[in-house]
Enzyme design. Structure first.
Site, mmCIF file in Angstrom:
data_model
loop_
_atom_site.group_PDB
_atom_site.id
_atom_site.type_symbol
_atom_site.label_atom_id
_atom_site.label_comp_id
_atom_site.label_asym_id
_atom_site.label_seq_id
_atom_site.Cartn_x
_atom_site.Cartn_y
_atom_site.Cartn_z
ATOM 1 N N THR A 269 60.011 -33.769 -39.202
ATOM 2 C CA THR A 269 60.946 -33.937 -40.730
ATOM 3 C C THR A 269 61.604 -34.598 -40.557
ATOM 4 O OG1 THR A 269 62.005 -31.359 -39.611
ATOM 5 C CG2 THR A 269 62.941 -32.282 -42.112
ATOM 6 N N LYS B 172 59.075 -32.162 -30.000
ATOM 7 C CA LYS B 172 59.663 -31.703 -31.692
ATOM 8 C C LYS B 172 58.734 -30.478 -31.823
ATOM 9 C CE LYS B 172 62.307 -31.425 -35.562
ATOM 10 N NZ LYS B 172 63.558 -31.474 -35.160
ATOM 11 N N GLU C 17 73.089 -31.162 -27.162
ATOM 12 C CA GLU C 17 72.451 -31.333 -28.401
ATOM 13 C C GLU C 17 73.168 -30.426 -29.558
ATOM 14 O OE1 GLU C 17 68.290 -32.073 -28.702
ATOM 15 O OE2 GLU C 17 68.138 -29.128 -28.841
#
Lengths: 279, 279
Positions: free
Chosen positions: A33, A145, A178
Protein backbone atom coordinates in the site's frame (compact mmCIF):
# COMPACT_ATOMS: atom_id res chain seq x y z
CA UNK A 1 -8.43 11.36 -7.82
CA UNK A 2 -11.51 10.07 -9.55
CA UNK A 3 -14.01 8.45 -7.19
CA UNK A 4 -13.89 5.22 -9.18
CA UNK A 5 -10.51 3.59 -8.74
CA UNK A 6 -8.33 3.11 -11.77
CA UNK A 7 -7.05 -0.39 -12.11
CA UNK A 8 -4.34 -2.08 -14.16
CA UNK A 9 -4.44 -5.87 -14.22
CA UNK A 10 -1.33 -7.38 -15.80
CA UNK A 11 -0.70 -4.01 -17.37
CA UNK A 12 -4.13 -3.46 -18.89
CA UNK A 13 -7.19 -1.61 -17.63
CA UNK A 14 -9.50 -4.23 -16.15
CA UNK A 15 -11.91 -5.09 -13.37
CA UNK A 16 -11.80 -8.85 -12.96
CA UNK A 17 -9.53 -11.78 -12.20
CA UNK A 18 -10.03 -15.46 -12.99
CA UNK A 19 -11.93 -17.33 -10.26
CA UNK A 20 -9.14 -19.89 -9.88
CA UNK A 21 -6.42 -17.31 -9.20
CA UNK A 22 -4.44 -18.60 -6.24
CA UNK A 23 -4.68 -15.20 -4.62
CA UNK A 24 -8.39 -15.86 -4.20
CA UNK A 25 -8.19 -19.61 -3.62
CA UNK A 26 -5.45 -19.56 -0.95
CA UNK A 27 -4.37 -15.98 -0.29
CA UNK A 28 -1.26 -17.03 -2.22
CA UNK A 29 0.28 -13.63 -2.83
CA UNK A 30 1.50 -10.31 -1.47
CA UNK A 31 0.56 -6.65 -1.52
CA UNK A 32 1.89 -3.16 -0.92
CA UNK A 33 0.00 0.00 0.00
CA UNK A 34 1.87 3.01 -1.34
CA UNK A 35 1.18 6.69 -0.74
CA UNK A 36 1.05 8.78 -3.92
CA UNK A 37 1.82 12.48 -3.90
CA UNK A 38 1.86 14.69 -7.00
CA UNK A 39 2.02 11.70 -9.31
CA UNK A 40 4.88 10.06 -7.39
CA UNK A 41 4.62 6.76 -5.50
CA UNK A 42 6.47 7.46 -2.23
CA UNK A 43 9.11 5.17 -0.71
CA UNK A 44 8.78 3.04 -3.83
CA UNK A 45 12.16 1.34 -3.43
CA UNK A 46 11.34 0.20 0.09
CA UNK A 47 7.95 -1.17 -0.97
CA UNK A 48 9.55 -3.01 -3.86
CA UNK A 49 12.24 -4.45 -1.61
CA UNK A 50 9.62 -5.93 0.72
CA UNK A 51 7.62 -7.30 -2.20
CA UNK A 52 10.79 -8.90 -3.59
CA UNK A 53 11.55 -10.47 -0.22
CA UNK A 54 8.04 -11.95 -0.15
CA UNK A 55 8.42 -13.32 -3.68
CA UNK A 56 11.68 -14.91 -2.66
CA UNK A 57 10.24 -16.50 0.51
CA UNK A 58 7.15 -17.82 -1.29
CA UNK A 59 8.85 -18.81 -4.54
CA UNK A 60 6.68 -16.46 -6.60
CA UNK A 61 8.46 -15.17 -9.72
CA UNK A 62 9.14 -11.48 -9.10
CA UNK A 63 7.79 -9.15 -11.78
CA UNK A 64 10.23 -7.04 -13.74
CA UNK A 65 11.12 -3.99 -11.65
CA UNK A 66 11.15 -1.60 -14.59
CA UNK A 67 7.76 -2.82 -15.80
CA UNK A 68 6.26 -2.41 -12.34
CA UNK A 69 7.73 1.06 -11.92
CA UNK A 70 6.40 2.09 -15.34
CA UNK A 71 2.92 0.83 -14.49
CA UNK A 72 3.01 2.52 -11.11
CA UNK A 73 3.99 5.83 -12.69
CA UNK A 74 1.34 5.47 -15.39
CA UNK A 75 -1.49 4.82 -12.97
CA UNK A 76 -0.26 7.48 -10.51
CA UNK A 77 0.42 10.22 -13.07
CA UNK A 78 -2.73 12.27 -12.47
CA UNK A 79 -2.94 11.63 -8.73
CA UNK A 80 -2.26 14.62 -6.52
CA UNK A 81 -2.78 12.74 -3.26
CA UNK A 82 -3.92 9.14 -3.21
CA UNK A 83 -3.12 5.52 -2.55
CA UNK A 84 -1.60 3.01 -4.92
CA UNK A 85 -2.31 -0.58 -3.96
CA UNK A 86 -0.11 -3.14 -5.62
CA UNK A 87 -1.22 -6.75 -5.33
CA UNK A 88 0.71 -9.71 -6.67
CA UNK A 89 -0.58 -13.29 -6.67
CA UNK A 90 0.97 -16.54 -7.84
CA UNK A 91 -1.61 -16.52 -10.65
CA UNK A 92 -4.01 -19.27 -11.71
CA UNK A 93 -3.22 -22.82 -10.78
CA UNK A 94 -5.83 -25.56 -10.54
CA UNK A 95 -7.13 -27.21 -7.39
CA UNK A 96 -4.65 -28.23 -4.70
CA UNK A 97 -2.07 -26.42 -2.60
CA UNK A 98 0.96 -27.32 -4.71
CA UNK A 99 1.98 -24.30 -6.77
CA UNK A 100 2.35 -24.83 -10.52
CA UNK A 101 5.98 -25.07 -11.61
CA UNK A 102 5.50 -22.41 -14.27
CA UNK A 103 3.54 -19.86 -12.27
CA UNK A 104 2.33 -16.77 -14.14
CA UNK A 105 1.76 -14.20 -11.39
CA UNK A 106 -1.17 -11.80 -11.56
CA UNK A 107 -0.41 -8.18 -10.74
CA UNK A 108 -3.12 -5.68 -9.88
CA UNK A 109 -2.35 -1.99 -9.47
CA UNK A 110 -5.21 0.17 -8.25
CA UNK A 111 -5.57 3.83 -7.32
CA UNK A 112 -7.71 4.81 -4.34
CA UNK A 113 -8.71 8.08 -2.72
CA UNK A 114 -6.58 9.08 0.23
CA UNK A 115 -8.40 8.07 3.44
CA UNK A 116 -10.25 11.00 5.02
CA UNK A 117 -8.72 11.03 8.49
CA UNK A 118 -9.28 13.91 10.87
CA UNK A 119 -6.30 16.27 11.10
CA UNK A 120 -6.58 15.84 14.86
CA UNK A 121 -5.27 12.30 14.57
CA UNK A 122 -1.96 13.65 13.37
CA UNK A 123 -1.92 16.78 15.53
CA UNK A 124 -3.28 15.71 18.91
CA UNK A 125 -3.14 11.95 18.60
CA UNK A 126 -5.40 8.94 18.40
CA UNK A 127 -7.14 6.54 20.71
CA UNK A 128 -6.35 2.85 20.07
CA UNK A 129 -9.02 0.21 20.48
CA UNK A 130 -7.68 -2.78 22.44
CA UNK A 131 -8.55 -5.70 20.14
CA UNK A 132 -9.52 -9.01 21.67
CA UNK A 133 -8.46 -10.90 18.52
CA UNK A 134 -4.90 -12.13 19.09
CA UNK A 135 -2.25 -12.46 16.43
CA UNK A 136 -1.10 -16.02 15.98
CA UNK A 137 2.57 -16.97 15.87
CA UNK A 138 3.60 -17.82 12.28
CA UNK A 139 7.34 -17.37 11.84
CA UNK A 140 7.18 -18.64 8.25
CA UNK A 141 4.90 -15.75 7.30
CA UNK A 142 5.96 -13.07 9.81
CA UNK A 143 7.16 -9.74 8.49
CA UNK A 144 5.67 -10.08 5.03
CA UNK A 145 2.65 -8.20 3.74
CA UNK A 146 0.97 -11.31 2.37
CA UNK A 147 -2.65 -11.90 1.44
CA UNK A 148 -3.52 -14.00 4.51
CA UNK A 149 -5.03 -11.14 6.48
CA UNK A 150 -7.98 -12.67 8.32
CA UNK A 151 -6.57 -11.75 11.72
CA UNK A 152 -6.48 -8.08 10.74
CA UNK A 153 -10.02 -8.32 9.36
CA UNK A 154 -11.24 -9.92 12.60
CA UNK A 155 -9.40 -7.34 14.70
CA UNK A 156 -10.72 -4.41 12.66
CA UNK A 157 -14.33 -5.56 12.85
CA UNK A 158 -14.33 -5.42 16.66
CA UNK A 159 -15.20 -1.72 16.78
CA UNK A 160 -17.06 0.74 14.64
CA UNK A 161 -16.46 4.16 16.18
CA UNK A 162 -15.11 6.55 13.52
CA UNK A 163 -13.34 8.55 16.27
CA UNK A 164 -11.12 5.52 16.87
CA UNK A 165 -9.06 4.97 13.73
CA UNK A 166 -6.91 2.07 14.88
CA UNK A 167 -6.82 -0.97 17.14
CA UNK A 168 -3.97 -2.46 19.12
CA UNK A 169 -3.22 -6.14 18.57
CA UNK A 170 -1.41 -8.49 20.94
CA UNK A 171 -0.13 -11.95 20.13
CA UNK A 172 -1.43 -15.13 21.75
CA UNK A 173 1.33 -14.92 24.38
CA UNK A 174 0.26 -11.41 25.36
CA UNK A 175 3.01 -9.40 23.68
CA UNK A 176 2.02 -6.07 22.17
CA UNK A 177 2.73 -6.36 18.44
CA UNK A 178 1.18 -3.70 16.20
CA UNK A 179 -2.00 -1.99 15.08
CA UNK A 180 -4.35 -3.59 12.57
CA UNK A 181 -2.78 -1.42 9.84
CA UNK A 182 0.12 0.32 11.60
CA UNK A 183 3.32 -0.46 13.45
CA UNK A 184 3.77 0.65 17.04
CA UNK A 185 6.58 2.49 18.81
CA UNK A 186 6.99 3.46 22.42
CA UNK A 187 9.37 6.08 23.82
CA UNK A 188 11.10 5.43 27.12
CA UNK A 189 13.97 7.47 28.56
CA UNK A 190 14.32 9.27 25.25
CA UNK A 191 14.73 6.10 23.19
CA UNK A 192 12.44 4.33 20.75
CA UNK A 193 11.34 0.75 21.22
CA UNK A 194 9.33 -1.20 18.67
CA UNK A 195 8.20 -4.83 18.76
CA UNK A 196 10.27 -7.62 17.30
CA UNK A 197 8.26 -9.02 14.37
CA UNK A 198 9.96 -12.34 13.80
CA UNK A 199 6.94 -14.36 15.05
CA UNK A 200 4.09 -12.29 13.68
CA UNK A 201 3.30 -8.84 12.34
CA UNK A 202 4.15 -6.88 9.23
CA UNK A 203 7.53 -5.18 8.77
CA UNK A 204 6.05 -1.86 7.71
CA UNK A 205 7.89 0.33 5.25
CA UNK A 206 7.25 3.37 7.47
CA UNK A 207 8.51 1.43 10.50
CA UNK A 208 11.80 0.98 8.64
CA UNK A 209 11.82 4.64 7.71
CA UNK A 210 11.20 5.72 11.32
CA UNK A 211 14.01 3.50 12.57
CA UNK A 212 16.36 4.87 9.92
CA UNK A 213 15.46 8.51 10.58
CA UNK A 214 15.66 8.10 14.35
CA UNK A 215 19.10 6.55 14.23
CA UNK A 216 20.49 9.14 11.84
CA UNK A 217 19.11 11.83 14.16
CA UNK A 218 20.89 10.28 17.12
CA UNK A 219 17.76 8.88 18.74
CA UNK A 220 18.36 5.38 20.08
CA UNK A 221 16.00 2.75 18.67
CA UNK A 222 15.65 -0.84 19.84
CA UNK A 223 13.68 -3.74 18.36
CA UNK A 224 12.48 -5.89 21.24
CA UNK A 225 9.51 -7.73 22.74
CA UNK A 226 7.03 -5.40 24.40
CA UNK A 227 4.48 -6.42 27.03
CA UNK A 228 1.42 -4.43 28.14
CA UNK A 229 3.41 -3.26 31.19
CA UNK A 230 5.93 -1.63 28.84
CA UNK A 231 3.11 0.21 27.16
CA UNK A 232 1.61 1.28 30.48
CA UNK A 233 4.91 2.79 31.63
CA UNK A 234 5.91 4.36 28.31
CA UNK A 235 6.55 8.12 28.15
CA UNK A 236 5.15 8.35 24.62
CA UNK A 237 3.47 6.01 22.16
CA UNK A 238 2.95 6.39 18.43
CA UNK A 239 1.81 4.37 15.43
CA UNK A 240 2.91 4.73 11.84
CA UNK A 241 2.33 3.50 8.32
CA UNK A 242 3.02 4.55 4.75
CA UNK A 243 -0.23 6.49 4.40
CA UNK A 244 -0.52 8.33 7.71
CA UNK A 245 3.12 8.83 8.51
CA UNK A 246 3.20 9.13 12.33
CA UNK A 247 0.17 9.44 14.63
CA UNK A 248 0.77 10.15 18.33
CA UNK A 249 -1.24 7.85 20.59
CA UNK A 250 -3.04 9.65 23.39
CA UNK A 251 -5.17 6.83 24.73
CA UNK A 252 -5.26 3.04 24.85
CA UNK A 253 -8.28 1.69 26.70
CA UNK A 254 -8.27 3.78 29.91
CA UNK A 255 -4.59 4.67 29.83
CA UNK A 256 -3.72 8.16 28.53
CA UNK A 257 -0.48 9.65 27.24
CA UNK A 258 0.63 13.27 27.15
CA UNK A 259 1.84 14.75 23.85
CA UNK A 260 5.49 13.86 23.40
CA UNK A 261 8.60 15.61 22.13
CA UNK A 262 10.24 12.59 20.54
CA UNK A 263 7.04 11.67 18.72
CA UNK A 264 6.77 15.21 17.37
CA UNK A 265 10.35 15.12 16.27
CA UNK A 266 9.91 11.82 14.43
CA UNK A 267 6.74 13.15 12.87
CA UNK A 268 8.66 16.14 11.53
CA UNK A 269 11.54 14.01 10.31
CA UNK A 270 9.15 11.70 8.47
CA UNK A 271 7.26 14.65 7.00
CA UNK A 272 10.49 16.28 5.88
CA UNK A 273 11.86 13.13 4.34
CA UNK A 274 8.72 12.00 2.56
CA UNK A 275 6.25 14.93 2.54
CA UNK A 276 3.89 12.99 4.86
CA UNK A 277 1.54 15.19 6.78
CA UNK A 278 2.01 18.20 4.52
CA UNK A 279 -1.53 19.15 3.53
CA UNK B 1 -16.42 -34.98 -15.83
CA UNK B 2 -15.51 -32.53 -18.54
CA UNK B 3 -11.84 -31.51 -18.51
CA UNK B 4 -12.79 -27.85 -18.22
CA UNK B 5 -14.36 -27.24 -14.83
CA UNK B 6 -17.90 -25.99 -14.69
CA UNK B 7 -18.31 -22.96 -12.52
CA UNK B 8 -21.25 -21.15 -10.96
CA UNK B 9 -20.52 -17.70 -9.56
CA UNK B 10 -23.39 -16.33 -7.50
CA UNK B 11 -25.62 -18.85 -9.23
CA UNK B 12 -24.64 -18.07 -12.81
CA UNK B 13 -22.08 -19.66 -15.14
CA UNK B 14 -19.02 -17.45 -15.01
CA UNK B 15 -15.23 -17.32 -14.94
CA UNK B 16 -14.27 -14.12 -13.13
CA UNK B 17 -14.60 -12.23 -9.87
CA UNK B 18 -14.16 -8.52 -9.23
CA UNK B 19 -10.58 -7.56 -8.41
CA UNK B 20 -11.60 -5.95 -5.11
CA UNK B 21 -13.33 -9.04 -3.76
CA UNK B 22 -12.17 -9.45 -0.17
CA UNK B 23 -11.46 -13.10 -0.81
CA UNK B 24 -8.63 -11.96 -3.08
CA UNK B 25 -7.61 -8.87 -1.12
CA UNK B 26 -7.42 -10.50 2.32
CA UNK B 27 -8.32 -14.19 2.06
CA UNK B 28 -11.54 -13.07 3.74
CA UNK B 29 -13.64 -16.17 3.19
CA UNK B 30 -14.05 -19.93 3.52
CA UNK B 31 -14.18 -23.01 1.33
CA UNK B 32 -15.26 -26.64 1.24
CA UNK B 33 -13.97 -29.48 -0.90
CA UNK B 34 -16.75 -32.00 -1.44
CA UNK B 35 -16.56 -35.42 -3.09
CA UNK B 36 -19.23 -36.00 -5.74
CA UNK B 37 -20.44 -39.47 -6.63
CA UNK B 38 -23.17 -40.24 -9.15
CA UNK B 39 -24.42 -36.67 -9.08
CA UNK B 40 -24.52 -36.50 -5.28
CA UNK B 41 -22.31 -34.24 -3.14
CA UNK B 42 -21.22 -36.52 -0.27
CA UNK B 43 -21.36 -35.57 3.41
CA UNK B 44 -23.04 -32.35 2.33
CA UNK B 45 -24.61 -31.63 5.72
CA UNK B 46 -21.26 -31.85 7.48
CA UNK B 47 -19.59 -29.57 4.93
CA UNK B 48 -22.40 -27.06 5.29
CA UNK B 49 -22.20 -27.18 9.07
CA UNK B 50 -18.50 -26.28 8.97
CA UNK B 51 -19.11 -23.50 6.45
CA UNK B 52 -21.87 -22.13 8.68
CA UNK B 53 -19.57 -22.20 11.69
CA UNK B 54 -16.98 -20.23 9.72
CA UNK B 55 -19.57 -17.67 8.62
CA UNK B 56 -20.60 -17.26 12.23
CA UNK B 57 -17.03 -16.84 13.53
CA UNK B 58 -16.12 -14.35 10.77
CA UNK B 59 -19.44 -12.49 10.67
CA UNK B 60 -20.01 -13.35 7.01
CA UNK B 61 -23.72 -13.60 6.13
CA UNK B 62 -24.40 -17.30 5.49
CA UNK B 63 -25.97 -18.06 2.12
CA UNK B 64 -29.39 -19.64 2.02
CA UNK B 65 -29.01 -23.39 2.62
CA UNK B 66 -31.66 -24.35 0.10
CA UNK B 67 -30.14 -22.13 -2.59
CA UNK B 68 -26.68 -23.59 -1.99
CA UNK B 69 -27.99 -27.16 -2.05
CA UNK B 70 -29.85 -26.47 -5.30
CA UNK B 71 -26.75 -25.00 -6.91
CA UNK B 72 -24.61 -27.90 -5.68
CA UNK B 73 -27.06 -30.41 -7.13
CA UNK B 74 -27.29 -28.52 -10.42
CA UNK B 75 -23.55 -28.36 -10.95
CA UNK B 76 -23.02 -31.96 -9.77
CA UNK B 77 -25.88 -33.52 -11.72
CA UNK B 78 -23.82 -35.02 -14.56
CA UNK B 79 -20.78 -35.89 -12.43
CA UNK B 80 -20.15 -39.59 -11.92
CA UNK B 81 -17.04 -39.09 -9.81
CA UNK B 82 -15.57 -35.67 -9.19
CA UNK B 83 -14.91 -32.83 -6.80
CA UNK B 84 -17.16 -29.92 -5.95
CA UNK B 85 -15.30 -26.94 -4.54
CA UNK B 86 -17.46 -24.39 -2.79
CA UNK B 87 -15.83 -21.06 -2.02
CA UNK B 88 -17.50 -18.24 -0.13
CA UNK B 89 -15.99 -14.78 0.33
CA UNK B 90 -17.22 -11.70 2.15
CA UNK B 91 -17.65 -10.09 -1.30
CA UNK B 92 -16.38 -6.76 -2.56
CA UNK B 93 -15.54 -4.10 -0.06
CA UNK B 94 -13.18 -1.22 -0.75
CA UNK B 95 -9.68 -0.75 0.63
CA UNK B 96 -9.06 -1.39 4.32
CA UNK B 97 -9.51 -4.33 6.65
CA UNK B 98 -12.85 -3.27 8.12
CA UNK B 99 -15.61 -5.35 6.55
CA UNK B 100 -18.53 -3.46 5.01
CA UNK B 101 -21.64 -3.51 7.21
CA UNK B 102 -23.80 -4.75 4.36
CA UNK B 103 -21.54 -7.45 2.96
CA UNK B 104 -22.73 -9.24 -0.17
CA UNK B 105 -20.81 -12.53 -0.12
CA UNK B 106 -19.51 -14.06 -3.33
CA UNK B 107 -20.09 -17.79 -3.77
CA UNK B 108 -18.19 -19.86 -6.31
CA UNK B 109 -19.09 -23.47 -6.98
CA UNK B 110 -16.75 -25.35 -9.30
CA UNK B 111 -16.54 -28.94 -10.51
CA UNK B 112 -13.14 -30.60 -10.88
CA UNK B 113 -11.90 -33.98 -12.05
CA UNK B 114 -11.31 -36.46 -9.26
CA UNK B 115 -7.55 -36.50 -8.46
CA UNK B 116 -5.76 -39.40 -10.14
CA UNK B 117 -4.19 -41.11 -7.15
CA UNK B 118 -2.59 -44.53 -7.42
CA UNK B 119 -4.81 -47.32 -6.01
CA UNK B 120 -1.76 -48.37 -4.00
CA UNK B 121 -2.14 -45.31 -1.79
CA UNK B 122 -5.42 -46.70 -0.51
CA UNK B 123 -4.45 -50.35 -0.56
CA UNK B 124 -0.86 -50.49 0.69
CA UNK B 125 -0.46 -47.01 2.12
CA UNK B 126 1.41 -43.80 1.52
CA UNK B 127 4.70 -42.23 2.43
CA UNK B 128 4.45 -38.83 4.13
CA UNK B 129 6.97 -36.10 3.44
CA UNK B 130 8.13 -34.46 6.69
CA UNK B 131 7.56 -30.75 5.95
CA UNK B 132 9.94 -28.20 7.37
CA UNK B 133 7.29 -25.45 7.21
CA UNK B 134 5.66 -25.26 10.63
CA UNK B 135 2.04 -24.41 11.29
CA UNK B 136 1.64 -21.25 13.32
CA UNK B 137 -0.64 -21.06 16.35
CA UNK B 138 -3.77 -19.07 15.51
CA UNK B 139 -6.60 -20.01 17.85
CA UNK B 140 -8.90 -17.41 16.30
CA UNK B 141 -8.71 -19.19 12.94
CA UNK B 142 -8.05 -22.79 14.03
CA UNK B 143 -10.42 -25.49 12.88
CA UNK B 144 -11.95 -23.51 10.03
CA UNK B 145 -11.34 -24.11 6.34
CA UNK B 146 -10.67 -20.46 5.59
CA UNK B 147 -8.91 -18.86 2.63
CA UNK B 148 -5.67 -18.04 4.50
CA UNK B 149 -3.79 -21.09 3.31
CA UNK B 150 -0.24 -19.90 2.74
CA UNK B 151 1.20 -22.34 5.26
CA UNK B 152 -0.28 -25.27 3.34
CA UNK B 153 1.02 -23.83 0.07
CA UNK B 154 4.51 -23.45 1.55
CA UNK B 155 4.38 -26.94 3.03
CA UNK B 156 3.16 -28.50 -0.21
CA UNK B 157 5.84 -26.89 -2.34
CA UNK B 158 8.64 -28.52 -0.33
CA UNK B 159 8.59 -31.71 -2.36
CA UNK B 160 7.73 -32.73 -5.89
CA UNK B 161 7.82 -36.52 -5.98
CA UNK B 162 4.52 -37.88 -7.35
CA UNK B 163 5.05 -41.07 -5.36
CA UNK B 164 4.64 -39.03 -2.18
CA UNK B 165 1.09 -37.68 -2.13
CA UNK B 166 1.10 -35.94 1.22
CA UNK B 167 3.30 -34.13 3.73
CA UNK B 168 3.22 -34.12 7.51
CA UNK B 169 3.03 -30.75 9.23
CA UNK B 170 4.08 -29.94 12.78
CA UNK B 171 3.32 -26.75 14.67
CA UNK B 172 5.95 -24.29 15.86
CA UNK B 173 6.08 -26.04 19.24
CA UNK B 174 6.83 -29.38 17.59
CA UNK B 175 3.42 -31.04 17.92
CA UNK B 176 2.31 -33.24 15.04
CA UNK B 177 -0.86 -31.64 13.64
CA UNK B 178 -2.03 -32.82 10.23
CA UNK B 179 -1.14 -33.31 6.59
CA UNK B 180 -1.17 -30.43 4.13
CA UNK B 181 -4.62 -31.59 2.94
CA UNK B 182 -5.53 -34.41 5.35
CA UNK B 183 -6.05 -35.07 9.04
CA UNK B 184 -3.90 -37.56 10.87
CA UNK B 185 -4.76 -40.45 13.18
CA UNK B 186 -2.54 -42.85 15.05
CA UNK B 187 -3.54 -46.19 16.55
CA UNK B 188 -2.08 -47.26 19.86
CA UNK B 189 -3.26 -50.22 21.96
CA UNK B 190 -6.28 -50.60 19.72
CA UNK B 191 -7.47 -47.00 20.16
CA UNK B 192 -7.46 -43.98 17.84
CA UNK B 193 -5.71 -40.75 18.71
CA UNK B 194 -5.93 -37.62 16.61
CA UNK B 195 -4.44 -34.17 17.26
CA UNK B 196 -6.32 -31.49 19.11
CA UNK B 197 -6.93 -28.68 16.58
CA UNK B 198 -7.79 -25.79 18.86
CA UNK B 199 -4.55 -23.90 18.12
CA UNK B 200 -4.12 -24.68 14.43
CA UNK B 201 -5.27 -27.10 11.76
CA UNK B 202 -8.50 -27.77 9.92
CA UNK B 203 -11.34 -29.76 11.49
CA UNK B 204 -11.80 -32.04 8.51
CA UNK B 205 -15.23 -33.37 7.66
CA UNK B 206 -13.75 -36.86 7.18
CA UNK B 207 -11.94 -36.55 10.53
CA UNK B 208 -15.35 -36.04 12.14
CA UNK B 209 -16.77 -38.97 10.20
CA UNK B 210 -13.89 -41.25 11.27
CA UNK B 211 -14.36 -40.28 14.91
CA UNK B 212 -18.10 -40.92 14.67
CA UNK B 213 -17.73 -44.28 12.91
CA UNK B 214 -14.98 -45.44 15.27
CA UNK B 215 -17.00 -44.65 18.37
CA UNK B 216 -20.16 -46.30 17.09
CA UNK B 217 -18.08 -49.39 16.24
CA UNK B 218 -16.74 -49.51 19.79
CA UNK B 219 -13.24 -48.28 18.89
CA UNK B 220 -11.97 -45.79 21.45
CA UNK B 221 -10.99 -42.43 19.99
CA UNK B 222 -9.21 -39.60 21.78
CA UNK B 223 -8.47 -36.03 20.68
CA UNK B 224 -5.16 -35.02 22.19
CA UNK B 225 -1.78 -33.41 21.56
CA UNK B 226 0.62 -35.68 19.69
CA UNK B 227 4.38 -35.33 19.61
CA UNK B 228 6.80 -36.98 17.17
CA UNK B 229 7.55 -39.61 19.82
CA UNK B 230 3.87 -40.63 19.78
CA UNK B 231 4.10 -41.07 16.04
CA UNK B 232 7.31 -43.08 16.30
CA UNK B 233 5.76 -45.52 18.78
CA UNK B 234 2.35 -45.80 17.10
CA UNK B 235 1.09 -49.22 15.99
CA UNK B 236 -0.67 -47.76 12.95
CA UNK B 237 -0.96 -44.36 11.30
CA UNK B 238 -3.45 -43.10 8.73
CA UNK B 239 -4.55 -39.88 7.07
CA UNK B 240 -7.99 -38.99 5.79
CA UNK B 241 -9.98 -36.38 3.95
CA UNK B 242 -13.27 -36.04 2.11
CA UNK B 243 -11.80 -37.02 -1.26
CA UNK B 244 -9.52 -39.92 -0.42
CA UNK B 245 -11.37 -41.40 2.53
CA UNK B 246 -8.64 -43.19 4.54
CA UNK B 247 -5.06 -43.80 3.41
CA UNK B 248 -2.85 -46.02 5.58
CA UNK B 249 0.57 -44.48 6.23
CA UNK B 250 3.46 -46.87 5.68
CA UNK B 251 6.37 -44.49 5.96
CA UNK B 252 7.25 -41.11 7.47
CA UNK B 253 10.82 -40.08 6.79
CA UNK B 254 12.78 -43.23 7.70
CA UNK B 255 10.17 -44.69 10.02
CA UNK B 256 7.98 -47.46 8.57
CA UNK B 257 4.65 -48.89 9.68
CA UNK B 258 3.18 -52.32 9.00
CA UNK B 259 -0.34 -52.57 7.53
CA UNK B 260 -2.85 -52.28 10.36
CA UNK B 261 -6.12 -53.93 11.25
CA UNK B 262 -7.77 -50.90 12.82
CA UNK B 263 -6.87 -48.75 9.83
CA UNK B 264 -8.38 -51.34 7.50
CA UNK B 265 -11.51 -51.50 9.59
CA UNK B 266 -11.93 -47.72 9.57
CA UNK B 267 -11.30 -47.69 5.84
CA UNK B 268 -14.12 -50.21 5.36
CA UNK B 269 -16.47 -48.36 7.68
CA UNK B 270 -15.84 -45.10 5.82
CA UNK B 271 -16.28 -46.80 2.46
CA UNK B 272 -19.49 -48.44 3.61
CA UNK B 273 -20.91 -45.25 5.05
CA UNK B 274 -20.00 -42.94 2.20
CA UNK B 275 -18.99 -45.08 -0.80
CA UNK B 276 -15.40 -43.82 -0.54
CA UNK B 277 -12.85 -46.09 -2.12
CA UNK B 278 -15.41 -48.01 -4.19
CA UNK B 279 -14.03 -47.85 -7.71
Amino acid sequence: VDSSPQVLIDGRPGQVVHWNDRGLQYGDGLFETVAVRCGQPLLWAAHLARLWQGCSRFGIPAPDAQLLADEARTISAEVRRGVLKLLLTRGSGGRGYRPPEDAHPTRILSIHSFPTYSDDFRKTGVSLYPCRTRLGLNPSLAGLKHLNRLEQVLGRREWNDPRIPEGLMRDIDGRVVEGTMTNLFIVRDGCLNTPDLSRCGVLGVMRGEVLRLARSAGVGATVTDLMPADLATADEVFVCNSLIGVWPVRKIGRHTYAPGLITNRLQSLVAGATVYGVT
